[in-house]
Design a protein around this motif. Structure first.
Motif, PDB file in Angstrom:
ATOM      1  N   ALA A 114       1.008  15.220  -2.722  1.00 42.78           N
ATOM      2  CA  ALA A 114       0.596  14.789  -4.221  1.00 42.78           C
ATOM      3  C   ALA A 114      -0.150  15.748  -4.807  1.00 42.78           C
ATOM      4  N   ASP A 115      -1.299  16.144  -4.275  1.00 37.57           N
ATOM      5  CA  ASP A 115      -2.314  17.206  -4.949  1.00 37.57           C
ATOM      6  C   ASP A 115      -1.812  18.461  -5.424  1.00 37.57           C
ATOM      7  N   PRO A 127       8.314   3.360  -1.756  1.00 33.32           N
ATOM      8  CA  PRO A 127       7.047   3.182  -2.610  1.00 33.32           C
ATOM      9  C   PRO A 127       6.004   2.590  -1.812  1.00 33.32           C
ATOM     10  N   GLN A 128       6.184   1.888  -0.669  1.00 32.77           N
ATOM     11  CA  GLN A 128       5.376   1.371  -0.032  1.00 32.77           C
ATOM     12  C   GLN A 128       4.343   2.547   0.791  1.00 32.77           C
ATOM     13  N   GLY A 134      -2.431   5.448  -1.742  1.00 35.38           N
ATOM     14  CA  GLY A 134      -3.311   4.942  -2.696  1.00 35.38           C
ATOM     15  C   GLY A 134      -2.724   5.875  -4.067  1.00 35.38           C
ATOM     16  N   LEU A 135      -1.759   5.962  -4.139  1.00 37.25           N
ATOM     17  CA  LEU A 135      -0.964   6.950  -5.279  1.00 37.25           C
ATOM     18  C   LEU A 135      -0.140   6.185  -6.336  1.00 37.25           C
ATOM     19  N   ALA A 153      -0.076  -5.053  -6.788  1.00 35.19           N
ATOM     20  CA  ALA A 153      -1.360  -5.469  -6.175  1.00 35.19           C
ATOM     21  C   ALA A 153      -2.138  -4.090  -5.964  1.00 35.19           C
ATOM     22  N   ALA A 154      -1.378  -3.179  -5.878  1.00 35.00           N
ATOM     23  CA  ALA A 154      -1.948  -1.928  -5.744  1.00 35.00           C
ATOM     24  C   ALA A 154      -2.343  -1.155  -7.183  1.00 35.00           C
ATOM     25  N   GLY A 155      -2.203  -1.885  -8.216  1.00 39.38           N
ATOM     26  CA  GLY A 155      -2.504  -1.371  -9.451  1.00 39.38           C
ATOM     27  C   GLY A 155      -1.358  -0.894 -10.248  1.00 39.38           C
TER      28      GLY A 155
END
Length: 198
Positions: A114-115, A127-128, A134-135, A153-155
């Motif tokens: 991701a970075d 997607p889990q 935390g992405l 729930a993860a935003g």
């Protein structure tokens, strides 16, 4: 004449790549009990488009989908992979994400990838893994409907659409959505490749 030991004979689902120059390299991150279609469809499509594909798993051993389709060729332990080596990451669904998200090396790889800012595709329960990494916070995503509450729930902003694109993330809900998802993934990869040449 001796019989050659072609891995495609012993492992008849292993894709035979193009004889032309590679267009790049893709990682598919999964484990046993992957949804068979969600694994094999993108696996073959990436190879068909000229990409080399590494199948990364926590164990590095043969994977078997929950409908029984298996692959042993090209399966590598995720702990041995370098995120910098790949142009895209794809995370299929099924029951495999439940195992992948418990593996610290797998989550570290996802975060390292991701970075890089490069493309990440996920489908169904895939997607889990992004949730655990935390992405998801602040991102629009889709998934299998049973994962929707976890995304929220993860935003994340859950959207019940065949394909949802937000920055480097392209997600879809189920196998039937994947032709649209894969088309968009290749459009993005082609754009990024063209950008590299300019």
């Amino acid at each position: 004449m001796p019989i050659t030991r072609d891995p495609h004979v012993a492992d008849n689902r292993a894709a035979i790549g193009s004889e032309t120059t590679s267009r790049g390299r893709v990682a598919i991150l999964t484990a046993d009990q992957v949804e068979d279609v969600e694994f094999f469809y993108p696996y073959y499509r990436f190879v068909e488009e000229g990409y080399e594909v590494d199948v990364l798993t926590p164990s590095g051993e043969k994977i078997t989908g929950y409908k029984g389709l298996a692959l042993s060729t090209g399966v590598t332990p995720v702990k041995d992979a370098d995120a910098q080596d790949y142009d895209a990451l794809f995370i299929p669904g099924g029951l495999a994400p439940a195992e992948v998200r418990q593996d610290a090396d797998a989550i570290a790889f996802v975060n390292e990838f991701a970075d890089t800012g490069r493309l990440i595709g996920a489908v169904c329960h895939g997607p889990q893994v992004l949730v655990t990494a935390g992405l998801v916070s602040g991102r629009c995503m889709t998934s299998w409907r049973e994962v929707a509450d976890e995304v929220r729930a993860a935003g994340g902003v859950y959207q019940d659409e065949p394909v949802v694109e937000d920055g480097q993330f392209i997600t879809s809900r189920k196998p039937g959505d994947m032709p649209l998802e894969m088309r968009r993934i290749f459009e993005r990869l082609n754009l990024e490749s063209a950008g590299d040449r300019s």
